[in-house]
Design a protein around this motif. Structure first.
Motif, PDB file in Angstrom:
ATOM      1  N   TRP A 121      -1.859   5.201   3.187  1.00  0.00           N
ATOM      2  CA  TRP A 121      -1.681   5.100   4.643  1.00  0.00           C
ATOM      3  C   TRP A 121      -2.010   6.442   5.297  1.00  0.00           C
ATOM      4  CZ3 TRP A 121      -0.910   1.551   8.324  1.00  0.00           C
ATOM      5  CH2 TRP A 121      -0.482   0.266   7.961  1.00  0.00           C
ATOM      6  N   GLY A 122      -1.496   7.515   4.702  1.00  0.00           N
ATOM      7  CA  GLY A 122      -1.708   8.853   5.263  1.00  0.00           C
ATOM      8  C   GLY A 122      -3.191   9.213   5.330  1.00  0.00           C
ATOM      9  N   ILE A 123      -3.905   8.973   4.228  1.00  0.00           N
ATOM     10  CA  ILE A 123      -5.343   9.284   4.188  1.00  0.00           C
ATOM     11  C   ILE A 123      -6.102   8.446   5.217  1.00  0.00           C
ATOM     12  CG2 ILE A 123      -7.437   9.102   2.780  1.00  0.00           C
ATOM     13  CD1 ILE A 123      -5.713   9.808   0.341  1.00  0.00           C
ATOM     14  N   PHE A 147      -4.074  -3.458  10.295  1.00  0.00           N
ATOM     15  CA  PHE A 147      -4.295  -2.173  10.975  1.00  0.00           C
ATOM     16  C   PHE A 147      -5.712  -1.666  10.775  1.00  0.00           C
ATOM     17  CE2 PHE A 147      -4.386   2.494  10.670  1.00  0.00           C
ATOM     18  CZ  PHE A 147      -4.062   2.807  11.989  1.00  0.00           C
ATOM     19  N   THR A 148      -6.174  -1.643   9.528  1.00  0.00           N
ATOM     20  CA  THR A 148      -7.505  -1.069   9.252  1.00  0.00           C
ATOM     21  C   THR A 148      -8.629  -1.928   9.841  1.00  0.00           C
ATOM     22  OG1 THR A 148      -7.434  -2.120   7.050  1.00  0.00           O
ATOM     23  CG2 THR A 148      -6.838   0.224   7.203  1.00  0.00           C
ATOM     24  N   ALA A 149      -8.492  -3.250   9.757  1.00  0.00           N
ATOM     25  CA  ALA A 149      -9.516  -4.131  10.329  1.00  0.00           C
ATOM     26  C   ALA A 149      -9.592  -3.937  11.842  1.00  0.00           C
ATOM     27  CB  ALA A 149      -9.213  -5.590  10.005  1.00  0.00           C
ATOM     28  N   THR A 150      -8.428  -3.792  12.470  1.00  0.00           N
ATOM     29  CA  THR A 150      -8.379  -3.569  13.919  1.00  0.00           C
ATOM     30  C   THR A 150      -8.974  -2.213  14.275  1.00  0.00           C
ATOM     31  OG1 THR A 150      -6.390  -4.936  14.121  1.00  0.00           O
ATOM     32  CG2 THR A 150      -6.850  -3.411  15.925  1.00  0.00           C
ATOM     33  N   ALA A 151      -8.574  -1.175  13.535  1.00  0.00           N
ATOM     34  CA  ALA A 151      -9.060   0.184  13.825  1.00  0.00           C
ATOM     35  C   ALA A 151     -10.576   0.286  13.654  1.00  0.00           C
ATOM     36  CB  ALA A 151      -8.356   1.189  12.913  1.00  0.00           C
ATOM     37  N   LEU A 195      -8.192   9.277  12.709  1.00  0.00           N
ATOM     38  CA  LEU A 195      -8.009  10.325  13.727  1.00  0.00           C
ATOM     39  C   LEU A 195      -9.159  11.325  13.686  1.00  0.00           C
ATOM     40  CD1 LEU A 195      -4.166  11.045  13.448  1.00  0.00           C
ATOM     41  CD2 LEU A 195      -5.359   9.774  15.241  1.00  0.00           C
ATOM     42  N   GLY A 196      -9.648  11.613  12.474  1.00  0.00           N
ATOM     43  CA  GLY A 196     -10.780  12.526  12.320  1.00  0.00           C
ATOM     44  C   GLY A 196     -12.039  11.971  12.970  1.00  0.00           C
ATOM     45  N   VAL A 232       0.837  -1.205   0.000  1.00  0.00           N
ATOM     46  CA  VAL A 232       0.000   0.000   0.000  1.00  0.00           C
ATOM     47  C   VAL A 232       0.868   1.249   0.000  1.00  0.00           C
ATOM     48  CG1 VAL A 232      -1.794   1.234   1.259  1.00  0.00           C
ATOM     49  CG2 VAL A 232      -1.798  -1.260   1.226  1.00  0.00           C
ATOM     50  N   PRO A 233       0.627   2.179  -0.924  1.00  0.00           N
ATOM     51  CA  PRO A 233       1.407   3.415  -0.983  1.00  0.00           C
ATOM     52  C   PRO A 233       1.260   4.242   0.293  1.00  0.00           C
ATOM     53  CG  PRO A 233       0.106   3.115  -2.983  1.00  0.00           C
ATOM     54  CD  PRO A 233      -0.364   2.091  -2.011  1.00  0.00           C
ATOM     55  N   LEU A 234       2.277   5.042   0.582  1.00  0.00           N
ATOM     56  CA  LEU A 234       2.274   5.864   1.793  1.00  0.00           C
ATOM     57  C   LEU A 234       1.116   6.853   1.810  1.00  0.00           C
ATOM     58  CD1 LEU A 234       6.064   6.631   2.397  1.00  0.00           C
ATOM     59  CD2 LEU A 234       4.534   5.247   3.812  1.00  0.00           C
ATOM     60  N   TRP A 235       0.717   7.352   0.632  1.00  0.00           N
ATOM     61  CA  TRP A 235      -0.343   8.359   0.621  1.00  0.00           C
ATOM     62  C   TRP A 235      -1.686   7.741   1.038  1.00  0.00           C
ATOM     63  CZ3 TRP A 235      -4.562   7.919  -2.679  1.00  0.00           C
ATOM     64  CH2 TRP A 235      -4.426   7.064  -3.768  1.00  0.00           C
TER      65      TRP A 235
END
Length: 396
Positions: free
Chosen positions: A9-11, A228-232, A17-18, A4-7
């Motif tokens: 991950w950033g989004i 990470f995303t499944a956990t979050a 967080l939002g 997965v590209p860093l961008w």
């Protein structure tokens, strides 16, 4: 999308967080008790967001990644619901005012996300550098499954655990709440409130939960972005879910059995994968072992069916209704015994009356089942202590 590209991950991180910031600003900052309607709407919204995200993963990453995400999300969500049982006990032990419980829960969710993120990256580093890690993770899950099947221990007191005793001994603490403040002033000194202590207790349990949940999801996928995303997303909306199923939590009497089966299944899956990739010299001479490996699609079906059977069987069980009622009595009794956390005598007396009302509801249930559950959970002894305490206060 495997790498997965860093961008992206950033989004993803900004969105998560939002959502947490939105939750705090619009729901938690002003202390209140969420209505059933509010809890239901926002629980549905967070589940909907998780599903939409999963569909996007499936569309852009392929069926394999999509199945891995949904398998991980459903497993982590089930484990998160199990965590709510412990949160409920801790909150009751500290007699946290109902309107301030949201702040405690949001802290628990944020801390859980931080703890699990640390374990996610640590787990990935271990997997990438040590081929035998899957054996270890599989063993952890199988042992955890066994513990879930063990009888419940009586006499656990979350308000007096080791960390809390240390905090009370070496730090300036008070036994009185000051709204939802973490610090207050007492006799001119700045002291910690029980609100901070309950957050410490929940933070400690979050770390223990992470030790189980991260190996479980790594048993379904090694893609760190999916983990990470499944956990979050499984943690998002947990606060609202707490208030939505507050009265139903104890009805899930077979949840531990369902989770034990799922964790045991994933543990076996990990061991089979470890054998398939084996490099340990004392197993098959360091050569891979030709064993059957379980596909992610099969894993997803097993997880879904297991949870469905668990929930349906729990809700249909007469013992579930009894356990709900008994646990309700127990929590009020535990809260009453912790006299130090009640703001006024009237608050303390109100808790005792709540316990009596909860005990009154037991009369409409099967007396044999009630007696069995009272003995198994240790509720009878706790209630007797509450009655003895009230008698001593009234005549002392």
């Amino acid at each position: 999308m495997t790498n997965v590209p860093l961008w992206i991950w950033g989004i993803t991180i900004v969105v998560i967080l939002g959502l947490l910031a939105f939750d705090f600003i619009f729901h938690v900052r002003k202390a209140h008790v969420p209505t059933l309607r509010e809890a239901a709407i926002w629980s549905a919204i967070y589940v909907g967001l998780a599903i939409v995200f999963g569909i996007l993963v499936w569309a852009f990453g392929g069926a394999q990644m999509g199945a891995e995400y949904f398998g991980g999300y459903i497993t982590e969500k089930a484990l998160s619901v199990d965590n709510l049982f412990v949160f409920l006990i801790i909150i009751s032990s500290f007699a946290v005012p109902r309107e301030d419980q949201q702040k405690v829960l949001l802290f628990g969710i944020v801390f859980a996300l931080i703890a699990r993120t640390a374990f996610i990256f640590a787990g990935k580093a271990i997997i990438d550098n040590f081929s035998w890690a899957f054996y270890l993770f599989g063993l952890i899950l199988i042992v955890t499954a066994g513990k879930l099947l063990a009888p419940e221990k009586e006499g656990d007191d979350e308000a007096n655990n080791f960390i809390i005793r240390l905090a009370k001994k070496y730090l300036h603490t008070t036994d009185h709440y000051d709204g939802d403040k973490l610090f207050t002033y007492e006799n001119g000194k700045r002291v910690l409130t029980p609100m901070l202590l309950v957050m410490v207790a929940i933070g400690g349990t979050d770390i223990l939960f992470a030790l189980d949940s991260i190996p479980a999801i790594y048993g379904l996928t090694t893609n760190v972005y999916i983990v990470f995303t499944a956990t979050a997303f499984s943690l998002m909306g947990l606060r609202q879910l707490y208030f939505l199923i507050d009265g139903l939590l104890d009805r899930l009497v077979y949840l531990n059995y369902g989770l034990a089966f799922i964790l045991g299944f994933i543990g076996v899956k990990l061991v089979l994968h470890a054998l398939h990739e084996n490099q340990l010299p004392f197993i098959n001479g360091g050569e891979p072992v030709p064993v059957f490996e379980i596909e992610i699609s099969h894993s997803l079906i097993v997880i879904l069916v297991s949870l469905l059977v668990t929930v349906v069987a729990s809700l249909a069980s007469p013992m579930g209704k009894v356990k709900t009622a008994v646990r309700n009595v127990e929590r009020h009794a535990i809260s009453y015994l912790h006299t130090e956390y009640h703001g006024t005598e009237s608050d303390h007396e109100s808790t005792y009356q709540d316990m009596l009302k909860a005990a009154e509801r037991l009369k409409g249930l099967d007396p044999e089942r009630v007696e069995q559950m009272m003995d198994e959970t240790g509720t009878y002894e706790v209630v007797q202590k509450a009655h003895a305490l009230r008698a001593s206060l009234r005549h002392g």
